[in-house]
Design an enzyme around this catalytic site. Structure first.
Site, mmCIF file in Angstrom:
data_model
loop_
_atom_site.group_PDB
_atom_site.id
_atom_site.type_symbol
_atom_site.label_atom_id
_atom_site.label_comp_id
_atom_site.label_asym_id
_atom_site.label_seq_id
_atom_site.Cartn_x
_atom_site.Cartn_y
_atom_site.Cartn_z
ATOM 1 N N GLU A 1 26.319 3.433 33.141
ATOM 2 C CA GLU A 1 25.681 3.524 32.008
ATOM 3 C C GLU A 1 26.413 4.258 30.940
ATOM 4 O OE1 GLU A 1 22.491 2.560 33.153
ATOM 5 O OE2 GLU A 1 21.152 3.076 31.592
ATOM 6 N N LYS B 1 9.090 6.040 36.518
ATOM 7 C CA LYS B 1 9.125 6.508 35.303
ATOM 8 C C LYS B 1 8.144 7.840 35.094
ATOM 9 C CE LYS B 1 11.036 2.924 32.970
ATOM 10 N NZ LYS B 1 10.688 2.555 31.809
ATOM 11 N N LYS C 1 16.563 4.219 45.717
ATOM 12 C CA LYS C 1 17.182 3.199 46.214
ATOM 13 C C LYS C 1 17.280 3.416 48.021
ATOM 14 C CE LYS C 1 20.611 2.089 42.880
ATOM 15 N NZ LYS C 1 22.090 1.994 42.192
ATOM 16 N N ASP D 1 10.193 2.561 23.819
ATOM 17 C CA ASP D 1 10.443 1.803 25.092
ATOM 18 C C ASP D 1 9.157 1.789 25.918
ATOM 19 O OD1 ASP D 1 12.896 0.990 24.246
ATOM 20 O OD2 ASP D 1 14.000 2.729 25.232
ATOM 21 N N LYS E 1 17.442 8.642 36.313
ATOM 22 C CA LYS E 1 17.443 7.220 35.716
ATOM 23 C C LYS E 1 18.172 7.462 34.256
ATOM 24 C CE LYS E 1 14.870 3.084 34.702
ATOM 25 N NZ LYS E 1 15.305 2.945 33.112
ATOM 26 N N CYS F 1 -2.343 36.588 -1.931
ATOM 27 C CA CYS F 1 -2.765 34.954 -1.768
ATOM 28 C C CYS F 1 -3.770 34.919 -0.512
ATOM 29 C CB CYS F 1 -1.425 34.262 -1.032
ATOM 30 S SG CYS F 1 -1.972 32.554 -0.455
HETATM 31 ZN ZN ZN Z 1 -0.416 31.583 -1.900
#
Ligand code: ZN
Length: 754
Positions: A178, A318, A294, A33, A116, A435
């Site tokens: 809403e 917003k 408002k 949006d 909102k 590793c």
């Molecule tokens: Zn690895």
């Protein structure tokens, strides 16, 4: 310039028409949006400057419509207006400035400020207090009749007033509100989708819209939708003077009204509240995309009138967009210290909330599969607060068939070891402690500030040393020598000397720092300090972990045959079985002070229907585990999960090797001798509770410096409970056990001998 503007206007118009069609007709938006708003705003700005180029069918002329085929159409009694947007303080100030010019000079303007809600507008008609019709906003003039579906939403009253003793409702009332999903309801809906192997919903508002447009209201009823009502569109016999009064009336009639609306006497007051609102956003139960402001005085609001489709007396402020769509170009795979694989999305750069984002987290491969994210997809990215941007999900409607599925690799991309996924885990791991990537990450942490704090050992140096084969684990840095280093590119004499000097200095880091640098899951500097306070040496810790492992193995030998034919499909039984399988974290800490262990176990394990002999055997097996783990469980601030992590770390064969090498290299392996100030508390055990004049750790150190012991839980072995302000259950327990409760002053008196 003007030519460019004309072309851009045409381009924007075409894009917007396409997105309007995707959103409203196909119910399959391709952009967020906020992105839509940005396109529309750009178009409106250009059209205002170059009205000669505005197209006759410009999308800016068009009011958003959610009309769908298959529903009866309803004409609203008054236009259901939209709101103009403000994006910053300056927008709000010029809005008020424009309004002031339309009002008598010196008019005072008060405002009602409310969240909102990011939902779907609904118009409810009540006649003589009975809900007779519910319609969507549609195009603002005409909406879809969704009465049957709306009636299934529990927060929509079917009759007003809801309370029998409230003043009666007006003979006719048309209210606006809403429909939305609370965040937790939406998450629940997605869990159900996933459980059925269906794709997760991405956007709560679109899903709410889809839920309301079901042909069968029983389908709507299954979704946990909520309704909030905030305005009166039309009424018979109501004389409302202000927004404040309107909200009060709606609440009194029994409508669900947001509890967070507030009155502000001036725009300055409103502006002062904006940052707090933005900060609260994530904590609210519903999604909001801004605030609505408002003019409170309805006479003023009427006098201000309407421009286009927007009332001048209200505006939407917003928030910065948190979501945007972009293309998923590729994936990079990271391997962490623990071996955990983390896929990261490589994105076409996209601007979100003031920052250009080109990488985002994909969490893990289970999540990628659950969301059906594919390479080449358009994806929605969220960036909220300090959280690392992450991929919410794919925009399935944007697919053209060229997208390819993302599968977890079978082998580690760094060391080619076959990957594993432990039972019940969502993550995939490289199990190889050698590793190269795991060693690099481990080393990075090991040498970092707060850990071993080795200067001159940045990521580049670390990688170079690993690549040259000089380092196979973090302990190897202590056996580095000058010659092979000097042969490496970029390692000059001076640099090598400095590096070796800072490595040598690191051997003398304090015991808590060494513990921190081990990188045990969840054990940072604070917890390492607690451990070093309770264990004099690494050897003591290792011995404790080994004893726990041994007791665990013994307990498992008892448990396994008992569970062979236990009914694991019963959820209560399954929970208990899981507990029996993790006794160090899930059983031992509960029973540290249990006087009658078999009876306690009997009660806990009743759903498993074990024999009395089995319970006796379990109790006999658990007892040694309780004793072995007591030194860890007794540390205040060390939770059961951390205890389990510590035991797992010290039991690992690779870690044992690393520790042996660190020890051989001369790295600190024991706590500093505590300076003993005296021994007046020798043999006494204290439990501290409530808040004291000094931090708990300081009082504990004081007790220990005088020969006393401090434990975390009250038992028969406790000599004194020292109670500070607002003591908790520990003091109660002490009273029950008849243990002396003394004040902090009395403790200090014991020490000084006064
Ligand atoms: Zn690895």
């Amino acid at each position: 310039m003007t030519e460019k503007a004309a072309a851009r206007i045409a381009e924007l118009s075409e894009q917007l028409h396409h997105h309007i069609y995707q959103y409203h007709v196909l119910n399959a938006p391709l952009i967020t949006d906020a992105e839509y708003d940005a396109l529309l705003r750009e178009l409106q700005t250009l059209e205002a400057r170059y009205p000669q180029f505005a197209l006759a069918d410009s999308p800016s002329q068009r009011v958003g419509s959610d009309l769908a085929v298959g529903f009866d159409k309803v004409r609203h009694p008054a236009p259901i207006l939209s709101l103009a947007n403000a994006f910053d303080e300056a927008d709000l100030r010029s809005w008020e400035e424009r309004n002031r010019r339309l009002l008598p000079a010196g008019a005072s303007l008060g405002y009602v400020l409310q969240p909102k809600l990011d939902g779907l507008a609904i118009v409810l008609t009540y006649e003589d207090g009975v809900l007779t019709r519910a319609a969507t906003r549609g195009n603002g003039e005409i909406g879809d009749d969704v009465t049957a579906n709306v009636k299934t939403i529990p927060t929509v009253p079917l009759r007003i007033p809801v309370a029998a003793d409230a003043a009666p409702a007006p003979s006719r009332l048309v209210a606006r509100g809403e429909i939305l999903f609370h965040k937790d309801s939406f998450a629940q809906l997605n869990r159900e989708q996933q459980a059925q192997g269906l794709p997760a919903y991405i956007n709560a508002r679109n899903t709410a819209s889809g839920s309301l447009k079901q042909k069968d209201s029983r389908e709507t009823a299954k979704r946990q939708l909520s309704a909030y009502i905030y305005a009166v569109v039309a009424s018979a016999g109501l004389e409302l003077e202000s927004e404040k009064q309107t909200l009060l009336l709606l609440r009194r009639l029994g409508f669900n009204v947001v509890s967070d609306a507030s009155y502000c006497a001036s725009l300055d007051e409103v502006i002062a509240q904006l940052p707090a609102w933005e900060a609260r956003r994530d904590a609210l139960p519903y999604e909001i995309d801004g605030l609505v402001l408002k003019v409170d005085d309805l006479a003023q609001a009427r006098a201000l009138g309407v421009v286009g489709k927007d009332p001048r007396g209200a505006i939407a402020y917003k928030f910065a967009a948190e979501e945007a769509t972009t293309k998923l170009l590729g994936l990079t795979i990271g391997v962490g210290r623990s071996g955990k694989l983390t896929p990261t999305a490589q994105l076409e750069p996209v601007f979100i909330g003031g920052v250009t984002v080109s990488n985002a987290s994909l969490h893990n491969y289970d999540q990628v599969a659950a969301l059906d994210i594919r390479l080449g997809d358009r994806v929605v990215i969220k960036r909220s607060g300090d959280v690392i941007p992450y991929v919410i999900g794919p925009v399935s409607a944007a697919r053209d068939g060229s997208e390819t599925p993302i599968l977890p690799p079978a082998h580690c991309p760094f060391c080619n070891t076959a990957l594993i996924q432990p039972a019940g885990a969502v993550d995939v791991f490289c199990p190889n402690p050698r590793c190269s990537e795991r060693v690099l990450r481990t080393l990075e942490f090991f040498v970092s500030r707060g850990a071993m704090d080795i200067e001159g050992m940045g990521p580049q140096t670390a990688s170079a040393l690993i690549a040259a084969g000089l380092i196979k684990d973090e302990a190897d840095i202590f056996s580095l020598s000058a010659e092979p280093l000097l042969e490496l590119e970029g390692f000059a004499e001076k640099k090598v000397q400095n590096l070796l000097a800072s490595i040598a200095a690191a051997k003398a880091r304090s015991f808590p720092q060494v513990l921190t640098s081990l990188g045990i899951d969840g054990i940072g500097a604070t917890v390492a300090g607690l451990l070093a306070g309770a264990f004099a040496s690494m050897q003591d810790l290792q011995a404790t972990a080994a004893a726990i492992r041994q007791a665990e193995a013994h307990f498992a030998d008892i448990v396994t045959p008992l569970l062979a034919d236990a009914a694991a499909d019963d959820p209560a039984a399954a929970t208990l079985i899981a507990r029996l399988q993790q006794p160090t974290a899930a059983l031992a800490p509960r029973y540290l002070e249990a006087a009658d262990l078999p009876a306690r176990l009997q009660r806990l394990l009743r759903p498993l229907q074990l024999s009395a002999e089995a319970i006796t055997a379990l109790a006999a097996g658990l007892k040694p585990l309780i004793e072995a783990s007591r030194p860890l469980h007794n540390i205040d601030g060390l939770g059961p999960v951390l205890v389990a992590n510590i035991v797992a770390w010290f039991s690992d064969a690779h870690h044992k090797q690393v520790l042996a090498k660190l020890k051989a290299a001369g790295v600190t392996m024991r706590a500093e001798e505590k300076k003993q100030a005296g021994s007046v508390l020798q043999g006494a055990t204290f439990v501290l509770t409530g808040s004291m004049s000094a931090p708990r750790a300081e009082v504990k150190a004081l007790v220990e410096a005088h020969g006393g012991k401090v434990t975390s839980s009250v038992s028969k072995r406790t000599s004194y409970v020292v109670a500070g302000a607002s003591p908790g259950s520990k003091a109660e327990r002490a009273t029950k056990l008849g243990i002396a409760i003394i004040s902090e002053e009395q403790l200090r008196a014991l020490i000084t001998g006064d």
